[in-house]
Design a protein around this motif. Structure first.
Motif, short mmCIF file in Angstrom:
data_model
loop_
_atom_site.label_atom_id
_atom_site.label_comp_id
_atom_site.label_asym_id
_atom_site.label_seq_id
_atom_site.Cartn_x
_atom_site.Cartn_y
_atom_site.Cartn_z
N VAL A 14 -1.85 -6.08 -0.85
CA VAL A 14 -1.17 -4.83 -1.20
C VAL A 14 -0.15 -4.49 -0.13
O VAL A 14 0.95 -4.03 -0.41
CB VAL A 14 -2.18 -3.67 -1.38
CG1 VAL A 14 -1.45 -2.36 -1.62
CG2 VAL A 14 -3.11 -3.97 -2.55
N GLY A 15 -0.47 -4.76 1.15
CA GLY A 15 0.49 -4.55 2.23
C GLY A 15 0.70 -3.09 2.58
O GLY A 15 1.84 -2.64 2.76
N CYS A 16 -0.37 -2.34 2.72
CA CYS A 16 -0.27 -0.91 2.98
C CYS A 16 0.29 -0.62 4.37
O CYS A 16 -0.06 -1.28 5.35
CB CYS A 16 -1.65 -0.25 2.87
SG CYS A 16 -2.35 -0.30 1.23
N GLY A 17 1.13 0.40 4.45
CA GLY A 17 1.60 0.89 5.74
C GLY A 17 0.53 1.77 6.37
O GLY A 17 -0.11 2.57 5.69
N VAL A 18 0.32 1.59 7.66
CA VAL A 18 -0.63 2.42 8.38
C VAL A 18 0.04 2.98 9.63
O VAL A 18 1.03 2.44 10.14
CB VAL A 18 -1.92 1.64 8.79
CG1 VAL A 18 -2.63 1.10 7.57
CG2 VAL A 18 -1.60 0.52 9.75
N ILE A 19 -0.51 4.06 10.10
CA ILE A 19 -0.08 4.66 11.37
C ILE A 19 -1.25 4.62 12.32
O ILE A 19 -2.32 5.16 12.03
CB ILE A 19 0.39 6.11 11.17
CG1 ILE A 19 1.59 6.15 10.20
CG2 ILE A 19 0.76 6.74 12.51
CD1 ILE A 19 2.05 7.56 9.84
N ASP A 33 0.30 5.47 6.03
CA ASP A 33 1.69 5.88 6.24
C ASP A 33 2.23 6.47 4.95
O ASP A 33 2.42 5.74 3.97
CB ASP A 33 2.51 4.65 6.66
CG ASP A 33 3.98 4.98 6.92
OD1 ASP A 33 4.39 6.13 6.71
OD2 ASP A 33 4.72 4.05 7.32
N PRO A 34 2.51 7.77 4.91
CA PRO A 34 2.96 8.39 3.66
C PRO A 34 4.34 7.92 3.23
O PRO A 34 4.72 8.12 2.07
CB PRO A 34 2.97 9.90 4.00
CG PRO A 34 3.09 9.96 5.49
CD PRO A 34 2.38 8.76 6.02
N ASP A 35 5.10 7.29 4.14
CA ASP A 35 6.44 6.84 3.80
C ASP A 35 6.49 5.40 3.32
O ASP A 35 7.55 4.92 2.90
CB ASP A 35 7.36 6.98 5.03
CG ASP A 35 7.48 8.41 5.52
OD1 ASP A 35 7.49 9.31 4.66
OD2 ASP A 35 7.53 8.62 6.74
N HIS A 36 5.37 4.68 3.39
CA HIS A 36 5.40 3.28 2.99
C HIS A 36 5.29 3.18 1.47
O HIS A 36 4.36 3.72 0.87
CB HIS A 36 4.27 2.49 3.65
CG HIS A 36 4.50 1.01 3.63
ND1 HIS A 36 4.40 0.27 2.47
CD2 HIS A 36 4.85 0.13 4.59
CE1 HIS A 36 4.67 -1.00 2.74
NE2 HIS A 36 4.94 -1.11 4.02
#
Length: 885
Positions: A14-19, A33-36
């Motif tokens: 899926v490749g989720c963005g994380v912070i 990451d809400p912007d990913h």
């Protein structure tokens, strides 16, 4: 001071963005990451727990040669000298690299360049061969290139989503939540799940087709024939953009409906319902994953699905298309740089002399591989028979994950020279290494990954690599220099590698190849650091945009047209009289691959803490298997495993499901891929991991046990054991073939100090023994023994490792194995994100909660990743039914 870093999750495709937020004391917390654009802030249970997996327990911290510490220079010199000598004496095909979808694109690129362009062999393959090779082959047969036409947004734009061989709810949970949220908002969106098991994903299905193993080709051939009969094909699209339709339709139409029923095992009414839904719904997406790919018919399954989308023109349009869901975080990135044995970098072909010449000139290499190399199964067979004499394994654990895993283990053990690059020192594979090179892990290394929708994202470091650990690309570049290729491997950063990779993608391309990220060919360090997620292609001079392929044709065969492919419906028969059950392997919700990362998190182990075999209640009854009993499985490989029985109607009659995560580090006898023979798809080389004949029988131990311990157990001497992390210690399932001196066993195995006090009792008549050991006011270990599987509240017992036992009376309460009056026992964990147990959910239902939303409001369960919502709903339904009775 505290700081935040945007990076990408290292788990599924899926490749989720994380912070990642790093506190002043070094503690790390993780949020989405809400912007990913892959996840918009959502994370699954595994992603949410990433901060709990960053400890140094078991880490490889310095290079070793034959188990002894060495300097980097000495270790790298040995690797370079041995590979060079082997090539000189035996030829370039006597060496091999085995890579991993856990590697970053930059790592993959350097490895591919070194092996194919400078060593001159294509003996470089990857564990992506085990999960996505059939999809690659199917794409190339149909489209002329390994192109995923659509993107994640199509799941939310579709009116029909078909999930084939995909337990999306557990294996791609963030995509599942996007789909579930869209369905809740738009009930007209229909979902069809095609899977032998009724998995958690089926919770949102309007139709679940419990298909026979390998019945998929017959089903989609039948669908193609129906689409023609129903007048639902797009004749204009077929005429303008495809070839081979008439032959493919003729083959599909030759299948009778009776043959279709037999091949799929499905009721006629369900088949007709599915066919009518697909024919009537213009916006249709078919997502498929390992249940399609991991088959000896995998490539034909992929093409049978693609045929239906080509026939209806449902490719590359919003809300339309076949969609391959990749299993690993960078399986796609590995494909882009030629990580598979039959590919060259930038989606070019080893078999194409023009491509070989182009890549050789770009790399200025002395020679280039002229033929495809050995695919994964073939590679380890070549290790076994001595053709490969030097092997470098990077960031993967083939002793557990390869089919016929015992044979793979024996092959690696006998190989004259084995190098392993890994973050962990004691994996089943690392233990066989002559040279162990400590690799930088997630949060320490820098690079890029590509997800299932062709989106390239950055993985950024937010902590220093421990000890002497180094990035994989650096290790391979250093070996390349030492082998005499200094100029070609003079990289000083991953940014340089990425720019070279982007330049090659655009080199002499002019639109002739799908993969082109020439816009980043001149990227410098600052550009690379600031890189935001983007979808390929993005040619030089273009800005990033959402993209799709093939709505108006433009395929990558020489004539620009797609190919319909005649697909074989002859499903192999794997079961035999001696092996009458069908074994299906796969994943569980909260663990990943061979657990080198997820096993470090206590809450990820709380949901399913030991290996198990799912079996239908009627099959269990016929075998005399009770729920939670031990069961022994064997196959034609001669191997056997010993796991816990999980009786469930979610499983089909005659079928067994066993997860693939448990290793020799975490269980005594649970490496399920030892049972899987080396049967592969003849086109893709992908192993058939989903359809294996096995025998099943109860295993009756003399004694069963459960233990909690503050120290990691050592020298485990038991017929059966399964070890899992717990808060403040470890939990341990046990079984024995004979009685022991239980106190002596516990003190020797569970790390109990000689000075520890013991409280307990034993009953020789019943076989019950309960012992608890205290070091001061703290519990250091407890052991529960019985003649049957031990009835102890596991999570409650493990929580006692943090208890205060200064009141000696409380020690006697502990050996009862259950909470005393007033204490809370959450029960088996259902929601890993918030550690909510089944007893808490049951109590909330009894108190009036009737929906998953109400449970979420009351307990927070199901409100983060949502993967547990199906289980919560089943608990609500079961209790409601009981109350009604």
């Amino acid at each position: 001071m505290a700081h935040e870093v945007k990076t990408t999750c290292p788990y599924c495709g899926v490749g989720c963005g994380v912070i990642a937020k790093v506190e002043e004391n070094g503690a790390v917390s993780i949020k989405g990451d809400p912007d990913h654009p892959a996840n918009y802030g959502r994370l699954c249970s595994k992603g949410s727990a990433l901060g709990e997996t960053l400890d140094l327990d078991g880490r490889a911290l310095y290079p070793t040669v034959d188990g002894k510490r060495q300097s980097w220079d000495a270790a790298l010199d040995l690797v370079a000298e041995t590979f060079s000598r082997t090539i000189s004496e035996q030829g370039p095909d006597s060496v091999a690299f085995y890579l991993s979808g856990q590697l970053l694109t930059e790592d993959y690129y350097v490895a591919n360049k070194l092996m194919k362009g400078f060593i001159g062999s294509a003996n470089i393959d990857t564990n992506s061969r085990l999960c996505m090779a059939s999809s690659v082959a199917g794409h190339k047969r149909a489209f002329g290139a390994d192109t995923v036409p659509g993107n994640y947004r199509d799941l939310e734009l579709a009116d029909l989503v078909v999930l084939v061989g995909s337990n999306m709810g557990w294996c791609h949970p963030v995509l599942y939540q996007r789909l579930a949220a869209e369905k809740a908002k738009r009930p007209g969106l229909k979902v069809v799940v095609i899977d032998p098991r009724r998995t958690a994903t089926s919770d949102i299905a309007d139709l679940h087709l419990s298909i026979r193993p390998d019945g998929d080709v017959a089903l989609f051939n039948g669908l193609l024939a129906h689409l023609v009969e129903a007048g639902a094909i797009d004749q204009s699209y077929i005429a303008a953009h495809t070839t081979g339709f008439a032959e493919t339709f003729s083959a599909a139409a030759s299948q009778s409906f009776a043959d279709l029923l037999d091949a799929t095992g499905l009721p006629a009414m369900q088949i007709r319902q599915f066919f009518q839904m697909f024919a009537a719904t213009e916006r249709s997406v078919t997502c498929y994953s390992q249940g399609v790919n991991q088959s000896s018919l995998g490539t034909d399954k992929v093409n049978a699905i693609i045929n239906c989308h080509l026939a209806t023109g449902r490719v590359g349009k919003p809300g339309c298309g076949p969609f391959s869901l990749t299993g690993q975080p960078n399986a796609m990135g590995g494909r882009e740089v030629g990580g598979l044995a039959n590919m060259l970098a930038a989606h070019m072909e080893i078999a194409n002399p023009d491509d070989r010449d182009r890549v050789r000139r770009f790399w200025a290499s002395p020679s280039i591989a002229e033929k495809p190399g050995l695919k994964a199964v073939e590679m380890f067979q070549a290790v076994a028979d001595g053709r490969i004499k030097a092997l470098w394994i990077m960031s993967t654990n083939p002793v557990v994950s390869m089919p016929d895993a015992d044979a793979v283990k024996a092959a690696i053990a006998a190989c004259p020279f084995v190098v392993v690059s890994d973050i962990q020192a004691d994996t089943d594979t690392a233990q066989l290494a002559h040279v162990l090179l400590p690799a930088a892990g997630w949060g320490e290394k820098s690079g890029t990954v590509t997800n299932s929708e062709r989106r390239i994202s950055r993985q950024r470091p937010f902590k220093l690599a421990p000890g002497e650990a180094r990035p994989d690309w650096w290790q391979m570049a250093e070996v390349g220099r030492r082998m005499g290729f200094a100029e070609a491997f003079a990289y000083s950063s991953p940014a340089e590698i990425f720019a070279e990779h982007a330049s090659l993608s655009a080199f002499e391309n002019h639109g002739s190849r799908d993969f082109d990220i020439g816009a980043y060919a001149t990227a410098r360090e600052a550009d690379y650091e600031a890189l935001i997620p983007f979808q390929w292609p993005q040619q030089a001079g273009e800005t990033a945009s959402e993209s799709r392929f093939f709505a108006n044709g433009g395929f990558y065969h020489a004539d620009g047209k797609a190919r319909f492919i005649v697909c074989d419906t002859a499903a192999p028969e794997r079961v035999k009289a001696d092996f009458p059950f069908t074994l299906n392997t796969g994943r569980v919700r909260d663990h990943w691959h061979t657990m080198t990362r997820t096993a470090k998190s206590a809450r990820l182990s709380a949901h399913l803490a030991e290996p198990f075999a799912e079996i239908h209640p009627l099959d269990a009854a016929s075998l005399g298997l009770a729920d939670a009993a031990l069961v022994e499985l064997t196959s034609e490989t001669g191997a056997r495993i010993l796991v816990r029985t999980l009786v469930t109607a979610r499983q089909s009659r005659g079928s067994i499901f066993v997860p693939m995560h448990w290793t020799g580090e975490t269980a005594s006898l649970a490496r399920v891929d030892t049972l899987v023979p080396s049967v592969t798809d003849p086109i893709s080389g992908q192993p058939a991991l989903k359809h294996v004949g096995v025998s099943v029988k109860p295993y009756n131990a003399h004694a069963y046990g459960f233990a909690v311990t503050a120290q990691k157990p050592i020298g485990l001497d038991a017929t059966y054991w399964a070890l899992a992390k717990a808060d403040n210690g470890w939990r341990l399932e046990l079984a024995f073939d004979s009685a022991e001196d239980w106190e002596s066993w516990a003190r020797a195995t569970l790390g109990v100090p000689d000075s520890a006090d013991m409280v307990g009792y034993g009953d020789a008549t019943t076989g019950d023994h309960r012992l608890a050991f205290f070091d001061g006011d703290r519990l250091c270990a407890a052991l529960f023994i019985a003649r049957q599987p031990v009835a102890v509240s596991r999570n409650w017992a493990a929580a006692q490792l943090a208890g205060d036992f200064s009141d000696r009376r409380s020690r006697y309460g502990l050996i009862a194995g259950r909470p005393s009056a007033g204490e809370v026992d959450p029960g088996a964990i259902v929601c890993s994100c918030f550690s909510v147990g089944i007893n808490q959910i049951a109590n909330a239902v009894t108190d009036g909660c009737r929906t998953t939303e109400e449970i979420g409001q009351c307990l927070s369960a199901g409100t983060n990743c949502g993967s547990c919502r199906a289980e919560i709903r089943r608990i609500i339904d079961d209790i409601t039914i009981l109350a009604a009775e």
